[in-house]
Design an enzyme around this catalytic site. Structure first.
Site, PDB file in Angstrom:
ATOM      1  N   LYS A 148       3.150 -19.805 -36.400  1.00  0.00           N
ATOM      2  CA  LYS A 148       3.649 -20.456 -37.615  1.00  0.00           C
ATOM      3  C   LYS A 148       4.935 -21.225 -37.327  1.00  0.00           C
ATOM      4  CE  LYS A 148       6.400 -19.293 -40.977  1.00  0.00           C
ATOM      5  NZ  LYS A 148       7.037 -20.572 -41.332  1.00  0.00           N
ATOM      6  N   GLU A 157      27.553 -16.937 -37.198  1.00  0.00           N
ATOM      7  CA  GLU A 157      26.840 -18.111 -36.700  1.00  0.00           C
ATOM      8  C   GLU A 157      26.819 -19.179 -37.797  1.00  0.00           C
ATOM      9  OE1 GLU A 157      22.486 -17.811 -36.152  1.00  0.00           O
ATOM     10  OE2 GLU A 157      22.831 -18.714 -34.202  1.00  0.00           O
ATOM     11  N   CYS A 170      20.717 -21.940 -30.856  1.00  0.00           N
ATOM     12  CA  CYS A 170      21.061 -20.515 -30.948  1.00  0.00           C
ATOM     13  C   CYS A 170      22.125 -20.141 -29.927  1.00  0.00           C
ATOM     14  CB  CYS A 170      19.819 -19.659 -30.794  1.00  0.00           C
ATOM     15  SG  CYS A 170      18.816 -20.120 -29.388  1.00  0.00           S
ATOM     16  N   GLU A 186      14.238 -13.319 -30.550  1.00  0.00           N
ATOM     17  CA  GLU A 186      15.349 -14.135 -30.052  1.00  0.00           C
ATOM     18  C   GLU A 186      16.099 -14.607 -31.282  1.00  0.00           C
ATOM     19  OE1 GLU A 186      17.631 -16.903 -29.423  1.00  0.00           O
ATOM     20  OE2 GLU A 186      15.973 -18.161 -28.723  1.00  0.00           O
ATOM     21  N   GLY A 196      14.605 -16.896 -34.604  1.00  0.00           N
ATOM     22  CA  GLY A 196      15.156 -17.313 -35.888  1.00  0.00           C
ATOM     23  C   GLY A 196      16.405 -16.526 -36.213  1.00  0.00           C
ATOM     24  N   SER A 197      16.639 -16.311 -37.497  1.00  0.00           N
ATOM     25  CA  SER A 197      17.893 -15.687 -37.912  1.00  0.00           C
ATOM     26  C   SER A 197      17.883 -14.179 -37.666  1.00  0.00           C
ATOM     27  CB  SER A 197      18.141 -15.961 -39.391  1.00  0.00           C
ATOM     28  OG  SER A 197      17.130 -15.365 -40.163  1.00  0.00           O
ATOM     29  N   THR A 198      19.066 -13.621 -37.480  1.00  0.00           N
ATOM     30  CA  THR A 198      19.198 -12.182 -37.264  1.00  0.00           C
ATOM     31  C   THR A 198      18.699 -11.430 -38.497  1.00  0.00           C
ATOM     32  OG1 THR A 198      21.024 -12.549 -35.767  1.00  0.00           O
ATOM     33  CG2 THR A 198      20.855 -10.347 -36.697  1.00  0.00           C
TER      34      THR A 198
HETATM   35  P1  NAI Z   1      14.789 -17.997 -40.710  1.00  0.00           P
HETATM   36  O1  NAI Z   1      15.032 -16.890 -39.756  1.00  0.00           O
HETATM   37  O2  NAI Z   1      14.571 -17.680 -42.150  1.00  0.00           O
HETATM   38  O3  NAI Z   1      13.484 -18.820 -40.246  1.00  0.00           O
HETATM   39  C1  NAI Z   1      12.876 -18.754 -38.980  1.00  0.00           C
HETATM   40  C2  NAI Z   1      11.355 -18.623 -39.139  1.00  0.00           C
HETATM   41  O4  NAI Z   1      11.042 -17.368 -39.753  1.00  0.00           O
HETATM   42  C3  NAI Z   1      10.722 -19.680 -40.044  1.00  0.00           C
HETATM   43  O5  NAI Z   1       9.455 -20.028 -39.520  1.00  0.00           O
HETATM   44  C4  NAI Z   1      10.554 -18.945 -41.367  1.00  0.00           C
HETATM   45  O6  NAI Z   1       9.537 -19.462 -42.195  1.00  0.00           O
HETATM   46  C5  NAI Z   1      10.209 -17.548 -40.890  1.00  0.00           C
HETATM   47  N1  NAI Z   1      10.480 -16.463 -41.846  1.00  0.00           N
HETATM   48  C6  NAI Z   1      11.387 -16.443 -42.868  1.00  0.00           C
HETATM   49  N2  NAI Z   1      11.357 -15.248 -43.493  1.00  0.00           N
HETATM   50  C7  NAI Z   1      10.426 -14.490 -42.866  1.00  0.00           C
HETATM   51  C8  NAI Z   1       9.948 -13.157 -43.024  1.00  0.00           C
HETATM   52  N3  NAI Z   1      10.422 -12.355 -43.973  1.00  0.00           N
HETATM   53  N4  NAI Z   1       8.995 -12.691 -42.190  1.00  0.00           N
HETATM   54  C9  NAI Z   1       8.515 -13.474 -41.206  1.00  0.00           C
HETATM   55  N5  NAI Z   1       8.921 -14.748 -40.999  1.00  0.00           N
HETATM   56  C10 NAI Z   1       9.864 -15.256 -41.816  1.00  0.00           C
HETATM   57  O7  NAI Z   1      15.954 -19.043 -40.571  1.00  0.00           O
HETATM   58  P2  NAI Z   1      16.455 -20.122 -41.677  1.00  0.00           P
HETATM   59  O8  NAI Z   1      16.486 -19.533 -43.046  1.00  0.00           O
HETATM   60  O9  NAI Z   1      15.647 -21.325 -41.512  1.00  0.00           O
HETATM   61  O10 NAI Z   1      17.955 -20.360 -41.199  1.00  0.00           O
HETATM   62  C11 NAI Z   1      18.979 -19.488 -41.643  1.00  0.00           C
HETATM   63  C12 NAI Z   1      19.987 -19.246 -40.577  1.00  0.00           C
HETATM   64  O11 NAI Z   1      19.378 -18.616 -39.466  1.00  0.00           O
HETATM   65  C13 NAI Z   1      20.620 -20.503 -39.989  1.00  0.00           C
HETATM   66  O12 NAI Z   1      21.709 -20.900 -40.748  1.00  0.00           O
HETATM   67  C14 NAI Z   1      21.004 -20.041 -38.609  1.00  0.00           C
HETATM   68  O13 NAI Z   1      22.264 -19.422 -38.641  1.00  0.00           O
HETATM   69  C15 NAI Z   1      19.964 -19.018 -38.261  1.00  0.00           C
HETATM   70  N6  NAI Z   1      18.915 -19.547 -37.367  1.00  0.00           N
HETATM   71  C16 NAI Z   1      18.939 -19.193 -36.065  1.00  0.00           C
HETATM   72  C17 NAI Z   1      18.005 -19.691 -35.198  1.00  0.00           C
HETATM   73  C18 NAI Z   1      18.009 -19.338 -33.762  1.00  0.00           C
HETATM   74  O14 NAI Z   1      17.348 -19.984 -32.984  1.00  0.00           O
HETATM   75  N7  NAI Z   1      18.715 -18.324 -33.374  1.00  0.00           N
HETATM   76  C19 NAI Z   1      16.979 -20.645 -35.634  1.00  0.00           C
HETATM   77  C20 NAI Z   1      17.004 -20.918 -37.054  1.00  0.00           C
HETATM   78  C21 NAI Z   1      17.960 -20.394 -37.860  1.00  0.00           C
END
Ligand code: NAI
Ligand code: MG
Length: 479
Positions: A184, A389, A292, A258, A236-238
């Site tokens: 996804k 972050e 990240c 990660e 994605g996010s922590t």
């Molecule tokens: P997120 O962690 O919500 O999204 C990443 C992925 O997870 C997306 O595909 C999203 O649809 C999916 N997702 C969201 N909720 C989920 C759940 N409950 N179960 C399974 N999958 C789920 O990140 P978001 O909201 O886009 O960004 C928020 C913050 O996260 C950013 O401000 C940043 O600080 C951090 N972030 C860190 C990343 C990294 O590579 N370390 C990448 C993206 C965001």
């Protein structure tokens, strides 16, 4: 920059076809979502709608997982590893042939500069497929004297900061090790994963081996909670990483996570200052700070503080913020309105805390989401700008006197993803790299990636590694 400017140098979009509507890619076919719902993905550089994309629900995810299971049982776990390699090589070559198209679509959908999508994201994504194709028939040599087996169906959930590259990081090792996939992409950046589905289709990969389902967090949660998924790979996010860990606790699901970072870039007083400044700029402003492992904290040793800050400001004045499709642009668009609000929220906190701020005096486009490169200084170690972050072009600057002090400060964070060290002396590099608690440490460079080199974090930055030999382990059962 006042006084002189580059002429616009826009990358052409005429060779790119983006459909009005994208369905789900399940079992080798484009299928309409059971949910009957679609969402829009926009270009964050001008807020225009690029396409409508299917929003998969639990039923759709179930269909994708069933297709992946069937493909695993009947085809993918049975064919020879050398056959698997041929498909992965084919995907790599097809992607290379369409690399210009991928770069433009990535810049349109994500807001990242064409220079980066063209020179970093797309070539690295191709390299991940080439590299892992090479491993497919050599796994017994990778892990001698071990009995290795594939895991089964991998559920993969990726973020919006490196949409195609993250898809490649996840899909290539899963296929090479004999697993099937339900992936996804993030809701703001689904298009290059859908283009990748077209390539996968053209490669003749057996139906169901890779399924791409689009949607929001609920779609991701449906993958995580599906009982027939054997492994979750998430970037994605922590916050979401923690939700996933709770959801799979007590199940047989394997996981690699990660997550975020607050990585330290450390400039010692003997460092080559001009190179270090360029590396720091690249480390935090590259990809709008949506990285990240961004070097979002800068530690400067007393003695060179004024010189470094002056050179940083000077260099920032010549950075061009604007249209991601312009080849001269250094800093493109922030990925979404939500992310821009998060970044601006942190800048307000900085103001309230009385931080000293410097923003380069650049003109921002009138529509779209933009943030000028920003330095924040005079911050307490406990400041939220130092601890959290921000995921934007914001660099928190601190100073230090001794090596012990900088090690203590750099490690004083819940994260542990990356770090950078700038110094003339090898002994200082070895001293720091053994004491910094970070998964990746660069010396006299920053943000360099290679498929052969494992990537991943400590502490709240997650666990498991991607890339290299270590990355293969996450997709194998070993006895
Ligand atoms: P997120 O962690 O919500 O999204 C990443 C992925 O997870 C997306 O595909 C999203 O649809 C999916 N997702 C969201 N909720 C989920 C759940 N409950 N179960 C399974 N999958 C789920 O990140 P978001 O909201 O886009 O960004 C928020 C913050 O996260 C950013 O401000 C940043 O600080 C951090 N972030 C860190 C990343 C990294 O590579 N370390 C990448 C993206 C965001
Ligand atoms: Mg988009």
């Amino acid at each position: 920059m006042k006084g002189w400017d580059y002429s616009p140098a826009l990358e052409s979009t005429s060779h790119v076809e983006i459909k009005k509507r994208y369905e789900l890619y399940i079992n080798g076919e484009w299928v309409k979502p059971a949910s009957k719902k679609y969402f829009k993905t926009i270009n964050p550089a001008n807020e225009e709608v690029l396409a409508e994309v299917a929003h998969a629900n639990e039923k759709d995810v179930d269909k994708a997982v069933k297709a992946a299971r069937k493909a695993y049982d009947e085809v993918w776990s049975k064919i020879s590893p050398a056959e698997r390699a041929k498909y992965i090589f084919r995907i790599a070559r097809l992607m290379q042939e369409r690399s210009r198209e991928f770069a433009v679509v990535e810049s349109l959908d994500a807001g990242k500069t064409i220079r980066e999508s063209r020179d970093v994201d797309v070539p690295l994504a191709c390299n991940h497929f080439f590299y892992h194709a090479g491993w497919a028939d050599k796994l017994e040599f990778a892990f001698p004297n071990r009995k290795i087996e594939s895991i089964g169906v991998a559920g993969q959930i990726i973020p919006w900061n490196f949409p195609l590259l993250m898809a490649a990081w996840k899909i290539a090792p899963a296929l090479a090790t004999g697993n099937t996939v339900v992936l996804k992409p993030a809701e703001t950046t689904p298009l290059t994963a859908l283009k990748l589905a077209e390539i996968i289709h053209d490669s003749g990969l057996p139906p169901g081996v890779v399924n791409i389902v689009t949607g929001y967090g609920d779609t991701g949660a449906a993958i995580v909670n599906h009982k027939d998924v054997d492994k979750i790979a998430f970037t994605g996010s922590t916050g979401v990483g923690k939700i996933i860990q709770k959801a799979i606790a007590g199940t047989n699901k394997k996981a690699t996570l990660e997550l975020g970072g607050k990585s330290a870039n450390i400039i010692m007083d003997d460092a080559p200052i001009d190179q270090a400044v360029e590396g720091v700029i690249n480390g935090i402003f590259f990809n709008q700070g949506h990285v990240c492992c961004a070097g979002s904290r800068l530690f400067i040793q007393e003695g060179v503080v004024d010189t470094v800050i002056e050179k940083l400001k000077h260099r920032m004045k010549s950075l061009i913020v604007g249209n991601p499709l312009d080849k001269n642009t250094d800093i493109g668009a922030i990925n979404s309105k939500e992310q821009l609000d998060i970044i601006n929220g942190y800048l307000k906190i900085g103001e309230k805390e009385g931080a000293e701020m410097y923003q380069s005096p650049c003109d921002l486009p009138s529509s779209g989401y933009y943030c000028p490169p920003t330095l924040v200084m005079n911050l307490a170690q406990s400041s939220r700008l130092v601890q959290e972050e921000i995921f934007g072009p914001v660099l928190a600057i601190q100073t230090f006197r001794t090596i012990d002090e900088v090690i203590q400060k750099a490690n004083n964070t819940p994260y542990g993803l990356a770090a950078g060290v700038w110094t003339d002396k090898g002994s200082r590099i070895f001293n720091l790299t053994t004491k910094l608690r970070a998964g990746v440490i660069w010396a006299n460079t920053y943000n360099k990636f290679d498929p052969t080199s494992p990537f991943g974090g400590y502490k709240e930055s997650g666990f498991g590694r991607e890339g290299g030999l270590h990355g293969l382990e996450g997709y194998l059962k070993m006895n």
